[in-house]
Design a protein around this motif. Structure first.
Motif, short mmCIF file in Angstrom:
data_model
loop_
_atom_site.label_atom_id
_atom_site.label_comp_id
_atom_site.label_asym_id
_atom_site.label_seq_id
_atom_site.Cartn_x
_atom_site.Cartn_y
_atom_site.Cartn_z
N THR A 16 0.97 -1.28 0.03
CA THR A 16 0.09 -0.03 -0.14
C THR A 16 0.91 1.15 -0.28
OG1 THR A 16 -0.17 0.11 2.47
CG2 THR A 16 -1.99 -1.14 1.09
N ALA A 17 1.99 1.22 -0.84
CA ALA A 17 2.95 2.27 -0.55
C ALA A 17 2.54 3.33 -1.66
CB ALA A 17 4.39 1.63 -0.99
N SER A 18 2.10 3.02 -2.65
CA SER A 18 1.72 4.14 -3.79
C SER A 18 0.43 4.18 -3.89
CB SER A 18 2.21 3.48 -5.06
OG SER A 18 1.49 2.40 -5.64
N ARG A 19 -0.01 5.34 -4.29
CA ARG A 19 -1.60 5.66 -4.56
C ARG A 19 -2.34 4.34 -5.31
NH1 ARG A 19 -5.10 8.71 -8.07
NH2 ARG A 19 -6.93 9.46 -6.50
N ASP A 20 -1.53 3.95 -6.32
CA ASP A 20 -2.21 2.98 -7.25
C ASP A 20 -2.39 1.69 -6.33
OD1 ASP A 20 -2.23 4.82 -9.34
OD2 ASP A 20 -0.45 3.81 -10.47
N GLU A 21 -1.39 1.55 -5.66
CA GLU A 21 -1.62 0.11 -4.55
C GLU A 21 -2.85 0.47 -3.79
OE1 GLU A 21 2.87 -1.82 -4.68
OE2 GLU A 21 2.36 0.12 -3.60
N ARG A 22 -2.80 1.47 -3.13
CA ARG A 22 -3.76 1.80 -2.24
C ARG A 22 -5.44 1.61 -2.81
NH1 ARG A 22 0.05 5.56 -0.50
NH2 ARG A 22 -0.86 7.29 -1.33
N HIS A 62 -2.44 3.50 4.16
CA HIS A 62 -1.12 3.23 4.28
C HIS A 62 -1.15 3.05 6.02
CE1 HIS A 62 2.87 3.22 4.57
NE2 HIS A 62 3.07 3.58 3.17
N GLN A 118 -0.29 12.84 -4.58
CA GLN A 118 0.33 11.54 -3.94
C GLN A 118 -0.86 10.66 -3.00
OE1 GLN A 118 1.49 14.23 -3.22
NE2 GLN A 118 2.70 14.22 -1.14
N SER A 149 -4.56 11.15 3.95
CA SER A 149 -3.44 10.98 5.00
C SER A 149 -3.41 11.72 6.09
CB SER A 149 -1.92 11.43 4.22
OG SER A 149 -2.05 12.59 3.95
N TYR A 172 -6.59 13.36 -10.18
CA TYR A 172 -5.25 13.31 -9.48
C TYR A 172 -4.26 12.62 -10.42
CZ TYR A 172 -7.54 15.13 -5.53
OH TYR A 172 -8.44 15.79 -4.72
N THR A 173 -4.70 12.20 -11.84
CA THR A 173 -3.99 11.32 -12.69
C THR A 173 -3.69 12.15 -14.02
OG1 THR A 173 -5.69 10.07 -13.45
CG2 THR A 173 -4.30 9.01 -11.68
#
Ligand code: SF4
Ligand code: SF4
Length: 103
Positions: free
Chosen positions: A2-8, A15, A43, A62, A102-103
């Motif tokens: 869950t480090a990147s936004r895509d992964e979240r 996170h 991010q 966050s 955001y992309t």
């Protein structure tokens, strides 16, 4: 994990190292000015138009508070109960989609 936004977005998981509570928008007070959307750092990218509402997806927020000072009606509030209340499933339509701001 869950480090990147895509992964979240893929995991629909916050996170684990974010200590601050996420925020939520009090919909009864929000005037839908959309200002806060541009102030959420890409991010994190946690604020979305959802139909006529503007919402914060807590798993992506966050708790950086950058959106707070721009709200003209002070309707962005802490959301410590997020884990038990969670996001409605339909809020996940926008993150990572064609209209993701955001992309
Ligand atoms: S607190 Fe930070 S991450 Fe959360 S919605 Fe506001 S600007 Fe975005
Ligand atoms: S800045 Fe405040 S009033 Fe405007 S859309 Fe965001 S939460 Fe709603």
């Amino acid at each position: 994990m869950t480090a990147s936004r895509d992964e979240r977005i893929a995991d629909r998981a916050r996170h684990p190292k974010w200590k601050n509570s996420p925020l939520r928008i009090e919909m009864l007070e929000c005037i839908n000015c959309d200002k806060c959307i541009a102030y959420c750092p890409p991010q994190f990218g946690a604020i979305f138009k959802h139909g006529i509402d503007v919402v914060i997806v807590p798993e992506l927020c966050s708790g950086c508070d950058k959106c707070l000072p721009v709200c003209p009606v002070d309707c962005i509030l802490p959301f410590p109960e997020w884990a038990t209340k969670g996001s409605p499933v339909e809020w996940w339509r926008e993150p990572g989609g064609a209209d993701d701001p955001y992309t």
